[in-house]
Structure formats: structure tokens, C-alpha cells
Enzyme design. Structure first.
Site, mmCIF file in Angstrom:
data_model
loop_
_atom_site.group_PDB
_atom_site.id
_atom_site.type_symbol
_atom_site.label_atom_id
_atom_site.label_comp_id
_atom_site.label_asym_id
_atom_site.label_seq_id
_atom_site.Cartn_x
_atom_site.Cartn_y
_atom_site.Cartn_z
ATOM 1 C CE1 TYR A 56 -3.400 2.857 0.612
ATOM 2 C CE2 TYR A 56 -2.002 3.458 2.473
ATOM 3 C CZ TYR A 56 -3.035 3.755 1.600
ATOM 4 O OH TYR A 56 -3.700 4.961 1.700
ATOM 5 C CG HIS A 86 -3.997 13.808 0.088
ATOM 6 N ND1 HIS A 86 -4.014 13.248 -1.159
ATOM 7 C CD2 HIS A 86 -4.421 12.832 0.939
ATOM 8 C CE1 HIS A 86 -4.426 11.987 -1.077
ATOM 9 N NE2 HIS A 86 -4.678 11.713 0.176
ATOM 10 C CG ASN A 198 -0.475 8.104 6.491
ATOM 11 O OD1 ASN A 198 -0.707 7.075 7.107
ATOM 12 N ND2 ASN A 198 -1.308 8.615 5.601
ATOM 13 C CE1 TYR A 282 -19.129 24.650 49.293
ATOM 14 C CE2 TYR A 282 -19.923 23.771 47.201
ATOM 15 C CZ TYR A 282 -19.972 23.800 48.583
ATOM 16 O OH TYR A 282 -20.829 22.981 49.246
ATOM 17 N NE ARG A 285 -15.707 26.154 52.377
ATOM 18 C CZ ARG A 285 -16.888 25.524 52.454
ATOM 19 N NH1 ARG A 285 -16.937 24.259 52.850
ATOM 20 N NH2 ARG A 285 -18.000 26.133 52.143
ATOM 21 C CG PHE A 330 -3.012 6.584 10.202
ATOM 22 C CD1 PHE A 330 -4.362 6.592 10.482
ATOM 23 C CD2 PHE A 330 -2.517 5.567 9.399
ATOM 24 C CE1 PHE A 330 -5.206 5.628 9.974
ATOM 25 C CE2 PHE A 330 -3.357 4.597 8.886
ATOM 26 C CZ PHE A 330 -4.711 4.621 9.173
ATOM 27 C CD GLU A 415 -8.802 7.713 5.128
ATOM 28 O OE1 GLU A 415 -9.234 8.868 5.338
ATOM 29 O OE2 GLU A 415 -7.855 7.473 4.355
#
Length: 524
Positions: A56, A86, A198, A282, A285, A330, A415
Site C-alpha cells: 500500500y 491532499h 501520514n 467554594y 475554599r 496514524f 476511513e
């Protein structure tokens, strides 16, 4: 003085060193052992490409095109095309420092020698770091799963002569900058394009930055709390060691010990030791319990980030001559969850600070006037400062929805579960910025409240911090435009100037500042 160096891929990278390399105070380099590993990995990628064995990303398409085989002659073009296709990020560019940090983290991961990257390519990235020629990276477009694909593509387009670079204070086309420096675009080899894009370096760069800023924010929060405790004549008993030994969370104990150290010996605390007030609200404290829980969240994030930035997060990984693995290193989930948790933890520091600002305006502390001005009616005093802290705290609540709770399938279903960790990281830095502003307002109000206790004095450390505030922000008697004072206060909080002042004063007076669990909570 000898220049500090760090060996990519071989030494253990911590958060401080990553930031130091990105800021230019430490130089990163490839050791000879690292170069040997990188050469072996690059040779293996070339061997696979030449052999015809289907792996791949070396000789197949990407994502849903993983079953499409690419012939040997086109493997180089494949790697170049992946950067082009991309690089589809949108929005404003991330900061130059974040983008440079991405480069540092990516070099360290690739230099481990499991990614098929060549020395020549790593040397070029290191050159970009050293010359401060940082790529322009849009903030939006990563879903944080098959790596931070879009931002990493923009980060590495300049390697092939595309994209844009910061050159000094200008943004220029990468081709123009490379020509100016006498550099030719690289020709990527088998696996290199995929190895570059990646990985989780966009998420990780945000996380590294967040760890450092969150840490300073926590330290400032404890210091602000002490100023407010003194200003509002609060009890010191909720910070006693005996109480926190009965519920021994380390974060709580650290905060309680720090505040107890900074309150002991205060004339103001002593003056109201036998007052009729039984207990404080609070937000005064429960400071150890709230700030301490956020410190625990910081520690968790720090530990996970340090694991991540020393990991190999691209795909596939070339383990040896007989084993390549297409896996999921990844996927950003390990950081996405922690970043979302940290987002809530930071927001809570802002929430409790807003409550203390509100308390400071009520006029319930003897000697401290309502709205922190002795004459109100004609003057509104500090009333509207709390509107701003309320607005910032509310904005943070809307940002606390966990990005990691969402997943939208991408890549035609290949994906089908993504982390959205890039959004988690971006939101966390937004919330940190908002809380720094809340802290700025809190220190203005606390300093004003403290003024009304004169001639009683706080501890030397608190007095020195108060003096530092007063060097840039005066005591206020009538309504006036606060813009410049707010800007000055944000600068004090954001730069850590008051923390430095406090530590210096503690050392000069031989007083303890932080003594408990410092090895856990006072370093990164």
C-alpha cells in the site's frame, strides 16, 4: 558556549526540547546511526517498488484506491500527486511557530527509520527548520485519522517547489524562495509522499503547545488564587496538609502545599484568624480540589503527548525486509480524547476564577468596598470587568463539546472512523487563550482588593507580585477606560512575568514556593 544539539530519531524528545528546537535555541540533527537506519529504510522502499510486490502506498493508489496497482515507472509521480491532491486545507494559517513545530515532530518520527524516507528529504526539512523558512499551513481540513493529511500536505508542498513559505516577515511562493536560496525542488521517491503526509503532527504540535501553555496557566492560577485569598481575607485552613492527607490526590496536594507556603506569615491572614466567618465560598475554599483536578488532567496530557512525539505514526511501516505493516498508528484518538479532557480542565480554571472575580465585587470583605471602589453610584467601579469574565467563561463552555465524540466517514468508507483530534487541539488553544484573559482580570481585581488592607502586609512573595502588578497597572479610584490595563494584565499572565517574580522573591527570602510533587507538576 557550545550549541545544544538534539539527535532526531535517536534521542528521546520531550516537550521542552521540541519547543526549543522550534524556537531555535536547540539545533536538531541526524546522527550517523540515524542516517544508517534511514538509508536502510529508503533502500527497502526502493526494493519493494522495483520488485513488483504490492505494498500500500508504494505501488498502489491511496485510500479507496488501495487496490489500484501503480506501475514501476509511475511510483515517483504517485508520491508527488498525493501532496498535490491532499493539499485542500482551508481557513486562516496556523501560527508560524505551530507549523515549525510540525516540521520538528515530523523529522523526529521519520528519522526512526521505518518510513522509507531518504536522507536527502530529511536534510531538506531540517534545512527549512534551521533557515526558519516555514510553510504556510491552513488550520482546517484534518479529521485526525489517516494522519493529518491536508495540513501535512501543505507543510510539505515546498519540498516539491509548490505551496507558500514564510520568509522573514513575508509570505512568498515556495518556488521563488527555493530559487532565492539556490535550492532545486526535490524529486520524491517510493513511499516518501505518503510518509510525509501520514501522521499526527498537526494534532501533536497543538498538543505540545497546549501542554506548555496549560502548565503556565495552572501556575498562574495558583498565584492569582493566593492574591485573591489575601485580598478577600479568606481562611488559610483549607490548604493545610492534614486535610489533604485524608484525600491524597497528588494534584490537590500540590496546589494546597503551594498556596499554604505562599500564605504562611501573612499579616492579613493573621489579622482575621479569629473572625466570625465560619467558612468561605467554594471558589476560595475548594481551590486545591478544582485546580488540583485540572493539574491531574495536565499530567495525563503531558504523558500521552510525550509518548506520541516519540512514536512512528505514518503508514505503512517498513519493519524489515520480510515485514511491512498497514496499520492504524496514524489514528489521532489517543490524543483527541486527552485534548478534549484538557479542554474541560482548562475551562474549569476559568470558571472558578470568574467566581472569585464576582466575590471580589460583592463588598462582603471588611475594608474592601463594593465593586472595589470607595465611591460608587457616579462610578460603576469594577462591575463590568466581571461581565467580560462571564462572557469568556460562557464562550469556553460552548467550546468544551468534545470533538472526539464525533466521527464522519471519509475516503469512500475506507476511513470509516476518525478522531477529529485536530479540532480538539485547536479548541484547546482557544480555551487557553480565553482563560489567560480571565486570569488577567482576576489579577487586576485581586490587586485592587489587596490595596485596601494596607498597612497590613501579605507575605513577601505576594507583596512582590503585587508590586510588579502595580508597576504597570495603578490603583484605580474613579471610572476610566481600562483597555491599556487589560492589555498589560494579559501580558503579565501570558508571559509568566508574575511567576518569575514570585519565584525570585521566594528564593531571596529563603521561602518555600513549590515543595510537594514538584517532579510531577513543575516540569514538562
Amino acid at each position: 558556549m557550545k550549541e545544544q544539539t538534539f539527535q532526531y530519531g535517536e534521542a528521546h524528545l520531550n516537550i521542552s526540547t521540541a519547543l526549543a528546537i522550534a524556537s531555535g535555541t536547540v539545533k536538531g540533527c541526524l546522527s550517523e546511526n540515524g542516517r544508517i537506519q534511514v538509508r536502510k529504510s529508503a533502500a527497502l522502499a526502493a526494493q519493494i517498488a522495483a520488485s513488483g510486490t504490492v505494498v500500500y502506498g508504494i505501488n498502489t493508489g491511496f485510500g479507496p484506491l488501495c487496490t489500484t496497482t501503480i506501475n514501476r515507472e509511475e511510483t515517483r509521480l504517485l508520491q508527488e500527486n498525493i501532496l498535490k491532491s491532499h493539499a485542500v486545507g482551508m481557513g486562516e494559517p496556523i501560527s508560524r511557530q505551530l507549523a515549525k513545530l510540525m516540521l520538528v515532530l515530523k523529522v523526529h518520527a521519520l528519522a526512526r527509520g521505518f518510513s522509507g524516507i531518504r536522507e536527502e528529504t530529511l536534510d531538506r526539512i531540517i534545512w527549512h527548520i534551521e533557515e526558519d523558512l516555514v510553510p504556510v499551513v491552513p488550520e482546517q481540513g484534518s479529521v485526525g485519522a489517516s494522519g493529518d493529511l491536508a495540513p501535512l500536505s501543505h507543510l510539505f508542498l515546498p519540498l516539491i517547489g509548490l505551496g507558500r513559505l514564510y520568509d522573514n516577515h513575508e509570505i512568498k511562493p515556495a518556488a521563488e524562495v527555493l530559487k532565492q536560496y539556490g535550492k532545486d525542488p526535490l524529486q520524491l521517491s517510493a513511499k516518501e509522499g505518503l510518509a510525509l503526509i501520514n501522521g499526527t503532527q498537526f494534532i501533536a504540535a497543538h498538543a505540545v503547545t497546549a501542554v506548555a501553555r496549560f502548565h503556565q496557566l495552572l501556575t498562574q492560577a495558583d498565584l492569582n488564587a493566593v492574591l485573591m485569598l489575601e485580598g478577600l481575607s479568606a481562611s488559610g485552613k483549607p490548604f493545610y496538609r492534614e486535610l489533604h492527607e485524608l484525600r491524597p490526590f497528588k494534584g490537590n496536594q500540590f496546589v494546597a502545599a503551594t498556596i499554604d507556603n505562599l500564605l504562611r506569615g501573612s499579616e492579613i491572614v493573621a489579622a482575621h484568624a479569629h473572625c466570625s466567618r465560619v467558612q468561605d465560598p467554594y471558589s476560595l475554599r475548594c481551590i486545591p480540589q478544582v485546580h488540583g483536578a485540572s493539574r491531574t488532567a495536565w499530567l495525563h496530557l503531558k504523558e500521552l503527548v510525550e509518548t506520541e512525539i516519540n512514536s512512528v505514526t505514518d503508514n505503512p511501516l517498513l519493519i524489515n525486509e520480510s515485514l511491512t505493516i498497514s496499520g492504524g498508528n496514524f489514528h489521532g484518538q489517543p490524543l483527541a480524547l486527552a485534548l478534549d479532557y484538557a479542554c474541560v480542565a482548562v475551562s474549569e480554571i476559568g470558571n472558578i476564577a470568574d467566581r472569585r472575580v464576582y466575590l471580589s465585587l460583592e463588598g462582603d470583605t471588611p475594608g474592601v468596598p463594593k465593586l472595589l471602589l470607595p465611591s460608587t453610584g457616579l462610578n460603576s467601579g469594577f462591575m463590568i470587568l466581571q461581565y467580560t469574565t462571564a462572557a469568556l467563561a460562557s464562550e469556553n463552555k460552548s467550546l468544551c463539546y468534545p470533538a472526539s465524540a464525533d466521527s464522519i466517514p471519509t475516503s469512500l468508507g475506507q476511513e470509516d472512523h476518525v478522531s477529529m483530534g485536530s479540532i480538539s487541539g485547536r479548541k484547546l488553544l482557544q480555551v487557553i487563550g480565553n482563560v489567560e484573559k480571565i486570569q488577567a482580570i482576576e489579577l487586576i481585581c485581586a490587586a485592587q482588593a489587596l490595596d485596601f488592607h494596607a498597612p497590613l502586609k501579605p507575605t513577601p512573595v505576594v507583596e512582590s507580585v503585587h508590586r510588579k502588578i502595580r508597576s504597570v497597572i495603578p490603583h484605580i479610584d474613579t471610572d476610566q477606560v481600562m483597555t491599556d490595563y487589560l492589555d498589560a494584565a494579559v501580558l503579565l499572565a501570558r508571559t509568566g512575568a508574575l511567576i518569575t517574580t514570585a519565584r525570585t522573591a521566594a528564593a531571596e527570602n529563603a521561602l518555600p514556593y513549590i515543595t510537594l510533587y514538584g517532579e510531577l507538576f513543575d516540569v514538562y
